[in-house]
Design a protein around this motif. Structure first.
Motif, PDB file in Angstrom:
ATOM      1  N   HIS A 123       1.004  -0.683   0.844  1.00  0.00           N
ATOM      2  CA  HIS A 123      -0.359  -0.230  -0.056  1.00  0.00           C
ATOM      3  C   HIS A 123       0.868   1.324  -0.177  1.00  0.00           C
ATOM      4  O   HIS A 123       1.982   1.141   0.561  1.00  0.00           O
ATOM      5  CB  HIS A 123      -0.570  -0.065   1.465  1.00  0.00           C
ATOM      6  CG  HIS A 123      -1.590   1.368   0.972  1.00  0.00           C
ATOM      7  ND1 HIS A 123      -2.878   1.341   0.490  1.00  0.00           N
ATOM      8  CD2 HIS A 123      -1.752   2.227   2.265  1.00  0.00           C
ATOM      9  CE1 HIS A 123      -3.545   2.507   0.857  1.00  0.00           C
ATOM     10  NE2 HIS A 123      -2.584   3.250   2.228  1.00  0.00           N
ATOM     11  N   ASP A 124       0.406   2.339  -0.260  1.00  0.00           N
ATOM     12  CA  ASP A 124       1.554   3.433  -0.806  1.00  0.00           C
ATOM     13  C   ASP A 124       0.671   4.302   0.666  1.00  0.00           C
ATOM     14  O   ASP A 124       0.496   5.387   1.424  1.00  0.00           O
ATOM     15  CB  ASP A 124       0.431   4.509  -1.680  1.00  0.00           C
ATOM     16  CG  ASP A 124       0.831   5.659  -1.354  1.00  0.00           C
ATOM     17  OD1 ASP A 124       2.280   5.949  -0.646  1.00  0.00           O
ATOM     18  OD2 ASP A 124       1.124   6.533  -2.111  1.00  0.00           O
ATOM     19  N   TRP A 125       2.103   3.499   1.690  1.00  0.00           N
ATOM     20  CA  TRP A 125       2.438   4.490   3.220  1.00  0.00           C
ATOM     21  C   TRP A 125       2.399   5.403   3.088  1.00  0.00           C
ATOM     22  O   TRP A 125       2.309   5.831   4.487  1.00  0.00           O
ATOM     23  CB  TRP A 125       3.095   2.862   3.899  1.00  0.00           C
ATOM     24  CG  TRP A 125       2.065   1.470   4.405  1.00  0.00           C
ATOM     25  CD1 TRP A 125       2.537   0.756   3.901  1.00  0.00           C
ATOM     26  CD2 TRP A 125       0.835   1.566   4.827  1.00  0.00           C
ATOM     27  NE1 TRP A 125       1.554  -0.133   3.755  1.00  0.00           N
ATOM     28  CE2 TRP A 125       0.669   0.595   5.075  1.00  0.00           C
ATOM     29  CE3 TRP A 125       0.112   2.444   6.123  1.00  0.00           C
ATOM     30  CZ2 TRP A 125      -0.975  -0.264   5.050  1.00  0.00           C
ATOM     31  CZ3 TRP A 125      -0.839   1.572   6.803  1.00  0.00           C
ATOM     32  CH2 TRP A 125      -1.350   0.519   6.532  1.00  0.00           C
TER      33      TRP A 125
ATOM     34  N   THR B  37       1.538   7.828   1.749  1.00  0.00           N
ATOM     35  CA  THR B  37       0.858   8.863   1.421  1.00  0.00           C
ATOM     36  C   THR B  37      -0.855   8.516   3.026  1.00  0.00           C
ATOM     37  O   THR B  37      -1.459   9.498   3.427  1.00  0.00           O
ATOM     38  CB  THR B  37      -0.033   8.979   0.662  1.00  0.00           C
ATOM     39  OG1 THR B  37       0.125   9.187  -0.954  1.00  0.00           O
ATOM     40  CG2 THR B  37      -1.553   9.300   0.201  1.00  0.00           C
ATOM     41  N   GLU B  38      -0.806   7.677   3.170  1.00  0.00           N
ATOM     42  CA  GLU B  38      -1.175   7.381   4.095  1.00  0.00           C
ATOM     43  C   GLU B  38      -0.810   7.929   5.639  1.00  0.00           C
ATOM     44  O   GLU B  38      -1.489   8.619   5.839  1.00  0.00           O
ATOM     45  CB  GLU B  38      -1.706   5.444   4.476  1.00  0.00           C
ATOM     46  CG  GLU B  38      -2.436   5.198   5.418  1.00  0.00           C
ATOM     47  CD  GLU B  38      -3.987   5.134   5.619  1.00  0.00           C
ATOM     48  OE1 GLU B  38      -4.012   5.220   6.207  1.00  0.00           O
ATOM     49  OE2 GLU B  38      -4.389   5.235   4.079  1.00  0.00           O
TER      50      GLU B  38
ATOM     51  N   GLN C 126       9.595  10.113   4.196  1.00  0.00           N
ATOM     52  CA  GLN C 126       9.624   9.153   3.875  1.00  0.00           C
ATOM     53  C   GLN C 126       8.888   7.772   5.189  1.00  0.00           C
ATOM     54  O   GLN C 126       8.757   7.744   6.136  1.00  0.00           O
ATOM     55  CB  GLN C 126      11.132   8.621   3.788  1.00  0.00           C
ATOM     56  CG  GLN C 126      12.162   9.088   2.614  1.00  0.00           C
ATOM     57  CD  GLN C 126      13.454   8.485   3.008  1.00  0.00           C
ATOM     58  OE1 GLN C 126      13.627   7.077   2.413  1.00  0.00           O
ATOM     59  NE2 GLN C 126      14.417   9.603   3.471  1.00  0.00           N
TER      60      GLN C 126
END
Length: 523
Positions: A469-471, A473-474, A491
């Motif tokens: 998952h795009d962590w 952005t999350e 990061q």
């Protein structure tokens, strides 16, 4: 007065009272006192001289208590280390301390046997029977009674030659920023913090103390083991911690005092049979090592009772001594570590020049009191950095609020400077711990050519969460609105687990090291 004399006095005052209880084994104060003298004789017989350093690699067991006093009665320095230490860690400490002897529990010999069998100058002693180069204590227990021969090595249980200024022990720090440092104590240090804790949290002759946290750590050892020895309390011990042991031993032995890290309480209250145990005998549930979040505090107060919860703050180099907070007195301040220095201690928050800062302003916490260390062993440079003008500089960043309560913000060495602005990792970590898909998190600053450091979050996901998952952005979305933009991670890296030492503390220096990152990152 000295630590050896505490046991000698109580051996005479309370000869038949249980002092140490471990499973089916029980030692009275008289038996503990006599056994300590016997083993002191044997240590001297095998070459342990006054001033030598003796390393104890023992879990919480009667043998630890006996050897701890026996080494002191030899007028040697006792060096307790974590029973889960690796061979490399044990070797480093033995070599740094210049140890004369290493004493290991028979169940742990395998962890260091390869090194010992290769040949060292150490006197290698183990509990149980002899094995190879290891000298076993069984022979000491079944051989001649040496109590009538103590004068041969000038062994006196009251240790009149040991003053409060005599050096007594070395504890090695957990090494979260690199190699551990040896913290050197005098008898005055230990007696001061033990007296403080007995008064602050009502540890008395009738008390029953449960020891499940490693006695190689300063809080369980000095605040509770030594204070229990001082007042003649009964101490119940077990080789390791588990929620089941905590609950069953409290109920069985009618425990009055227990100290543990917050995680010990959080794990225990999730036990499926928690509600059926009778924990009514407990007068104080004490925790330290990390302050509680509001959410954690509410859960613990419901499970253990607000009236019985107490936070203690200090660090190994301070004895430990510092502050304490009773939930019942200040329920609205839970998460802070209190509003005053404990008995015998002063606490301030200061700037880089050592000037006290106003309320609301972060600065370094410093502590002054007779419980602090004498020095870092064999490390004058680190000693001069930590001990200045009569104060111990803790390396913790804290701030007083408008009501005078101290809140720990972060470790000084963990503070990130990005674009010339300070960012405190703990602030981010406490927020990210609320994310339902994040099980653990550690935030560090990694080098950046323009900004100095870039905020980086390492996360361990709960079972079932998608590591692809795009962590970034999350995480940034989750934190947005709670923190200023410059504090948000640039990061996010997903790990299988956070690197930790044997004390369970996260090794942030390993996360900062590129080689270590590659080893722990998921691919």
């Amino acid at each position: 007065m000295n630590v050896s004399a505490l046991l000698a006095v109580n051996g005479r005052k309370y000869p038949d009272k249980p002092a140490l209880v471990a499973g089916d084994a029980e030692l009275t104060f008289a038996e503990w006192n006599d056994q300590a003298s016997r083993w002191a004789y044997r240590l001297r017989e095998h070459g342990v001289e006054p001033g030598d350093r003796v390393v104890l690699m023992l879990p919480n067991c009667p043998e630890f208590a006996v050897f701890y006093i026996a080494v002191i009665r030899c007028q040697a320095l006792v060096v307790p280390i974590n029973a889960r230490s690796t061979q490399e860690e044990v070797r480093y400490i033995c070599e740094h301390a210049g140890a004369k002897a290493l004493i290991v529990h028979e169940a742990l010999v395998h962890a260091v046997n390869e090194w010992i069998e290769q040949g060292t100058n150490l006197l290698a002693i183990k509990t149980g029977g002899s094995q190879g180069v290891w000298l076993g204590t069984v022979a000491w227990e079944t051989g001649e009674d040496v109590l009538g021969k103590l004068d041969e090595f000038a062994i006196d249980p009251d240790a009149p030659n040991l003053t409060e200024d005599s050096e007594v022990s070395i504890l090695y720090t957990s090494g979260t920023t690199g190699r551990p440092k040896g913290v050197l104590y005098t008898h005055r240090s230990l007696l001061t913090v033990a007296t403080m804790m007995a008064i602050e949290l009502s540890i008395q002759h009738r008390s029953r103390i449960l020891q499940l946290m490693p006695l190689s750590h300063s809080a369980p050892l000095h605040l509770f083991f030594i204070s229990g020895l001082m007042v003649g309390a009964t101490q119940v011990m077990a080789l390791t911690f588990s929620p089941e042991l905590l609950l069953s031993l409290v109920q069985k032995h009618r425990i009055t005092h227990f100290f543990g890290a917050p995680v010990a309480y959080l794990l225990t209250m999730k036990h499926p049979e928690f509600a059926r145990y009778d924990l009514s005998s407990v007068e104080f549930w004490m925790y330290g090592g990390a302050p509680l979040s509001k959410e954690m505090a509410a859960q613990m107060e419901q499970a253990y009772g607000r009236d019985k919860l107490a936070c203690v703050y200090g660090l190994t180099e301070a004895g430990p001594t510092g502050t304490r907070l009773l939930h019942r007195e200040h329920p609205d301040k839970v998460g802070s570590v209190g509003n005053r220095g404990v008995l015998f201690a002063e606490v301030e928050v200061v700037d880089e020049a050592g000037r006290p800062v106003p309320a609301g302003t972060p600065g370094e916490v410093r502590v002054r009191g007779a419980g602090s260390m004498k020095a870092y062993y064999n490390n004058p440079e680190a000693t001069s950095e930590a001990l200045r003008d009569g104060w111990l500089y803790t390396g913790d960043i804290g701030k007083f609020d408008e009501d005078g309560f101290l809140w720990i913000v972060d470790r000084k060495k963990d503070v990130m400077i990005t674009g010339g602005v300070n960012v405190y990792p703990k602030e981010l970590e406490q927020l990210l711990e609320r994310h339902p898909a994040i099980a653990e998190v550690a935030v560090v600053g990694l080098p950046h050519p323009e900004w100095g450091e870039t905020v980086t979050a390492y996360v361990v996901l709960v079972a079932g969460a998608d590591p692809a998952h795009d962590w970034l952005t999350e995480v940034r979305g989750f934190l947005s609105g709670h923190l200023a933009d410059y504090k948000l991670p640039r990061q996010v890296k997903v790990l299988a687990q956070l690197p930790r030492n044997t004390s369970g503390k996260v090794l942030k220096h390993a996360l900062r090291d590129s080689a270590a990152q590659k080893e722990v990152e998921l691919t």
